[in-house]
Design an enzyme around this catalytic site. Structure first.
Site, PDB file in Angstrom:
ATOM      1  N   ASP A  47      68.609 -20.998  36.099  1.00  0.00           N
ATOM      2  CA  ASP A  47      67.663 -20.893  35.238  1.00  0.00           C
ATOM      3  C   ASP A  47      67.948 -21.567  34.364  1.00  0.00           C
ATOM      4  O   ASP A  47      68.086 -21.845  33.450  1.00  0.00           O
ATOM      5  CB  ASP A  47      68.212 -19.954  34.502  1.00  0.00           C
ATOM      6  CG  ASP A  47      66.642 -18.922  34.250  1.00  0.00           C
ATOM      7  OD1 ASP A  47      65.920 -19.254  33.944  1.00  0.00           O
ATOM      8  OD2 ASP A  47      67.049 -17.952  33.837  1.00  0.00           O
ATOM      9  N   GLU A  97      65.577 -21.262  40.656  1.00  0.00           N
ATOM     10  CA  GLU A  97      65.538 -20.859  39.063  1.00  0.00           C
ATOM     11  C   GLU A  97      64.928 -21.972  38.228  1.00  0.00           C
ATOM     12  O   GLU A  97      66.148 -21.976  36.997  1.00  0.00           O
ATOM     13  CB  GLU A  97      65.460 -19.616  39.034  1.00  0.00           C
ATOM     14  CG  GLU A  97      64.664 -19.150  37.666  1.00  0.00           C
ATOM     15  CD  GLU A  97      65.254 -17.490  37.679  1.00  0.00           C
ATOM     16  OE1 GLU A  97      65.314 -16.592  38.134  1.00  0.00           O
ATOM     17  OE2 GLU A  97      64.772 -17.692  36.059  1.00  0.00           O
ATOM     18  N   HIS A 104      59.333 -13.695  38.755  1.00  0.00           N
ATOM     19  CA  HIS A 104      60.085 -14.366  37.728  1.00  0.00           C
ATOM     20  C   HIS A 104      59.511 -13.451  36.224  1.00  0.00           C
ATOM     21  O   HIS A 104      58.571 -12.556  36.027  1.00  0.00           O
ATOM     22  CB  HIS A 104      59.955 -15.689  37.131  1.00  0.00           C
ATOM     23  CG  HIS A 104      60.418 -15.717  35.375  1.00  0.00           C
ATOM     24  ND1 HIS A 104      60.364 -16.213  34.112  1.00  0.00           N
ATOM     25  CD2 HIS A 104      61.969 -17.058  35.954  1.00  0.00           C
ATOM     26  CE1 HIS A 104      60.818 -16.434  33.983  1.00  0.00           C
ATOM     27  NE2 HIS A 104      62.239 -16.929  35.167  1.00  0.00           N
ATOM     28  N   HIS A 128      63.210 -24.471  36.054  1.00  0.00           N
ATOM     29  CA  HIS A 128      62.137 -24.565  34.638  1.00  0.00           C
ATOM     30  C   HIS A 128      61.903 -26.289  33.888  1.00  0.00           C
ATOM     31  O   HIS A 128      62.594 -26.883  33.653  1.00  0.00           O
ATOM     32  CB  HIS A 128      62.160 -23.681  33.869  1.00  0.00           C
ATOM     33  CG  HIS A 128      62.360 -22.664  34.179  1.00  0.00           C
ATOM     34  ND1 HIS A 128      61.282 -21.257  35.897  1.00  0.00           N
ATOM     35  CD2 HIS A 128      63.372 -21.221  34.276  1.00  0.00           C
ATOM     36  CE1 HIS A 128      62.031 -20.284  35.740  1.00  0.00           C
ATOM     37  NE2 HIS A 128      63.456 -20.202  34.873  1.00  0.00           N
TER      38      HIS A 128
END
Ligand code: MN
Length: 318
Positions: free
Chosen positions: A281, A8, A161, A10
């Site tokens: 994240d 995850e 998400h 980004h």
């Protein structure tokens, strides 16, 4: 240090909203400024953070709300192609270290299916990441069935998400962050996943895998209660199995943004060891903290390896 794969993680490209207000000196502004700087960077800064945390491979996805935030369908379709092509070019600079989850224009589920297929077959992407509902349409909507049919045929996971709901529930108003990462996103995203379960999607397509971040958005903690109240809910929803059976079979969970050993233990025990995967994240969370958490959590060596990389290798066919 155990080698790691993170799912995850980004990035941002031009044409999408960044972190919002970054001026000021308070902790929120400092946090937003650092994330805003790091989101567009897919090079030395990101690789350095990965190296220090022992992360071999990061699977990159467009920062929320991404394509889901587009109101115009034609624009969403066009921008999804551009974003996926750009990501593929950026991955090609460091092919051993990065993989991609596609952005898909769910405003037109048929186009989203086509773009997913193009991204998987031509760009080598590993699935897609969808930022919650698309303009109020959740993924259990019957209009999304052609998309899920293609997902099943391609046999790739879909990462669900968090995103803000269309309207903020009254219970979450009045306190900064409560409607978001503090708690609201878990309710919104866990609820979205349960819509998929209750819609019978996983009876129709038994092989689907949906990935949830943030230790499963609290669902692993809740399995008994979900089943217990599902059994007596009216009108009766017709499913072949109890909801927890689909959650265990069709949902995988990452540690993104939840670096705490107690929910990790609960998640492994409730979901099964093969359903739990390491993630950070990035750049909303600190890669070092994520690594320290998984390295020091009371797990057996076999459990740690499964969570850190073996489950991801199997799920993503790395
Ligand atoms: Mn995230």
């Amino acid at each position: 240090m155990t080698r790691k794969i993170a799912l995850e993680e980004h990035f941002l490209v031009e044409g999408f909203a960044n972190m919002g207000r970054t001026e000021g000196s308070g902790p929120a502004a400092v946090f937003r400024r650092q994330a805003a700087e790091r989101l567009p960077e897919i090079d030395a800064l990101r690789l350095d953070a990965m190296d220090k945390a022992g992360i071999d491979i990061a699977v990159l996805s467009l920062f929320q709300p991404g394509i889901q935030g587009e109101r115009d369908t034609a624009t969403a379709i066009r921008k999804a192609k551009t974003v996926n092509d750009t990501l593929a070019q950026r991955i090609a600079r460091h092919p051993a270290r990065f993989r991609g989850f596609a952005a898909v224009p769910m405003q037109d589920p048929q186009a989203a299916a086509d773009e997913l297929e193009r991204a998987v077959k031509e760009l080598g992407f590993k699935g897609a990441l969808i930022n919650g509902h698309t303009q109020g349409v959740y993924l259990d909507d019957p209009r999304c069935l052609p998309f899920w049919e293609r997902v099943a045929a391609l046999d790739v996971p879909i990462y669900l998400h968090p995103a803000n709901p269309m309207t903020i529930p009254a219970a979450f108003e009045g306190y900064p962050g409560l409607a978001g990462a503090i708690f609201g996103w878990a309710a919104e995203t866990g609820g979205h996943a349960l819509r998929l379960v209750l819609s019978g999607l996983f009876d129709r397509f038994p092989s689907l895998t949906v990935i949830l971040g943030h230790m499963g958005e609290a669902l692993p903690f809740y399995l008994w209660r979900i089943d217990s109240r599902f059994k007596i809910s009216e009108p009766k929803v017709s499913l072949r199995q109890l909801p927890s059976a689909y959650i265990r079979r069709n949902i995988a969970v990452t540690t993104a943004g939840t670096f705490s050993p107690e929910p990790l233990r609960c998640t492994i025990d409730a979901m099964g060891l093969d359903r739990v995967l390491f993630s950070v994240d990035y750049p909303l969370e600190d890669s070092d903290e994520a690594a320290r958490f998984i390295e020091t959590s009371p797990l057996s060596d076999g459990e740690r390896e499964a969570v850190c990389f073996r489950n991801a290798e199997r799920l993503l066919r790395l």
